[in-house]
Design an enzyme around this catalytic site. Structure first.
Site, PDB file in Angstrom:
ATOM      1  N   ALA A  91       3.660  -2.483  -3.987  1.00  0.00           N
ATOM      2  CA  ALA A  91       3.067  -3.801  -4.217  1.00  0.00           C
ATOM      3  C   ALA A  91       1.727  -3.929  -3.506  1.00  0.00           C
ATOM      4  O   ALA A  91       1.427  -3.219  -2.541  1.00  0.00           O
ATOM      5  CB  ALA A  91       4.009  -4.895  -3.733  1.00  0.00           C
ATOM      6  N   LEU A 141       5.599  -6.821   1.857  1.00  0.00           N
ATOM      7  CA  LEU A 141       5.270  -6.305   0.535  1.00  0.00           C
ATOM      8  C   LEU A 141       5.714  -4.848   0.482  1.00  0.00           C
ATOM      9  O   LEU A 141       5.395  -4.066   1.381  1.00  0.00           O
ATOM     10  CB  LEU A 141       3.765  -6.387   0.263  1.00  0.00           C
ATOM     11  CG  LEU A 141       3.193  -7.742  -0.187  1.00  0.00           C
ATOM     12  CD1 LEU A 141       1.678  -7.640  -0.309  1.00  0.00           C
ATOM     13  CD2 LEU A 141       3.799  -8.197  -1.498  1.00  0.00           C
ATOM     14  N   ASP A 142       6.451  -4.481  -0.573  1.00  0.00           N
ATOM     15  CA  ASP A 142       6.880  -3.095  -0.734  1.00  0.00           C
ATOM     16  C   ASP A 142       5.668  -2.187  -0.886  1.00  0.00           C
ATOM     17  O   ASP A 142       4.586  -2.640  -1.281  1.00  0.00           O
ATOM     18  CB  ASP A 142       7.778  -2.963  -1.963  1.00  0.00           C
ATOM     19  CG  ASP A 142       9.123  -3.648  -1.774  1.00  0.00           C
ATOM     20  OD1 ASP A 142       9.540  -3.811  -0.611  1.00  0.00           O
ATOM     21  OD2 ASP A 142       9.743  -4.036  -2.782  1.00  0.00           O
ATOM     22  N   PRO A 143       5.825  -0.887  -0.605  1.00  0.00           N
ATOM     23  CA  PRO A 143       4.691   0.041  -0.720  1.00  0.00           C
ATOM     24  C   PRO A 143       4.000   0.014  -2.091  1.00  0.00           C
ATOM     25  O   PRO A 143       2.776   0.131  -2.167  1.00  0.00           O
ATOM     26  CB  PRO A 143       5.323   1.403  -0.443  1.00  0.00           C
ATOM     27  CG  PRO A 143       6.445   1.092   0.487  1.00  0.00           C
ATOM     28  CD  PRO A 143       7.003  -0.218   0.001  1.00  0.00           C
TER      29      PRO A 143
END
Length: 290
Positions: A45, A41-43
């Site tokens: 997200a 998960l991207d930061p």
């Protein structure tokens, strides 16, 4: 520690930050168990991040293959190099304002198996280096489209410029790219402003362990059976003698329905994955140390 953790990752930390926190807590307790995550998960997200602990790290790929559910929020009428708000968006002059009916009519071509170009700011590797590393060094990158599976796509809310979509998809899908491409089909641009992963297979957001402050006692409380990574596998209960054979990489007698089954001991604990071969069941993976 042998099992899975469903962590509700907050916005801000990276997936690796969460893994490192759990790994550190295990080390503090004297455990040398490995920790890995099943899907970044991207930061910016948040939501479901499944961690695999100990021998369960060998099941990461199985969790990654499960259907994923997201709620993504996009800002129409602008673009950014990262396709999200991580980098400053640029407004599109005189950008059209799509009607809700036009947006809904544009969704069907983005369902099923589609070709998708990952964002330039992504971890996709080019010549052994991550794309975002090359871009940040000033290099020009050209990523090739690749097939991804979109099982469902629908509008949750639309108040221009904000569009919120519910997405069901397979592994490897970039939600940022989905919003970007949908906007382009409508003659405009979009950046992703928020993303929540609400589920991976049977792992739902409502059941997630709070990820803001993970404490040692939470790990055992929230540890889930590794069998949850194998929800469709038939179970084959084995005896102590059969378990010893499997530990040694030897086959056991019997048959199973399908190509693979989960061997469990008399307490229901996962021991191995079994595959039929030459009239016997052979271990393809063993999870109990011999």
């Amino acid at each position: 520690m042998f099992g899975l953790l469903n962590v509700n990752k907050p916005p801000g930390p990276t997936s690796r930050d969460v893994v490192n926190r759990v790994q550190w807590l295990l080390r503090q307790s004297g455990s040398k168990a490995k920790v890995g995550h099943a899907g970044t998960l991207d930061p910016i997200a948040s939501g479901v991040l499944v961690l695999c602990l100990g021998p369960a790290t060998r099941l990461i790929e199985r969790v990654q293959q499960m259907e994923k559910r997201y709620v993504g929020t996009f800002r129409l009428g602008c673009t950014s190099p990262s396709d999200d708000i991580e980098l400053e968006p640029t407004e599109i002059a005189d950008a059209p304002i799509p009607l809700l009916a036009a947006i809904e009519a544009a969704l069907p071509p983005f369902t099923g198996q589609i070709e998708q170009v990952p964002p330039a700011y992504s971890a996709v590797k080019i010549g052994g280096k991550k794309s975002y590393e090359r871009v940040r060094r000033g290099e020009q990158v050209e990523l090739k489209p690749r097939p991804v599976q979109i099982y469902g796509l629908e509008v949750v809310r639309y108040e221009y410029p904000e569009l919120q979509l519910a997405i069901r998809c397979g592994s490897g899908t970039y939600i940022r790219s989905l919003g970007r491409d949908l906007a382009q089909s409508l003659g405009t641009g979009a950046v992703m402003s928020e993303l929540v992963r609400t589920a991976i297979g049977p792992f739902a957001l409502a059941d997630g362990m709070p990820g803001k402050s993970i404490e040692p006692e939470m790990l055992q409380q929230h540890l889930r059976s590794p069998l949850e990574a194998l929800p469709c596998h038939p179970r084959r209960e084995i005896t102590d003698i059969e378990e010893e054979l499997l530990r040694r990489g030897m086959p056991i007698d019997g048959a199973i329905d399908g190509e693979e089954a989960a061997a469990v001991d008399q307490h229901g604990a996962l021991v191995a994955l079994l595959q039929p071969k030459q009239g016997q069941l052979w271990p393809s993976r063993v999870f109990v140390a011999g």
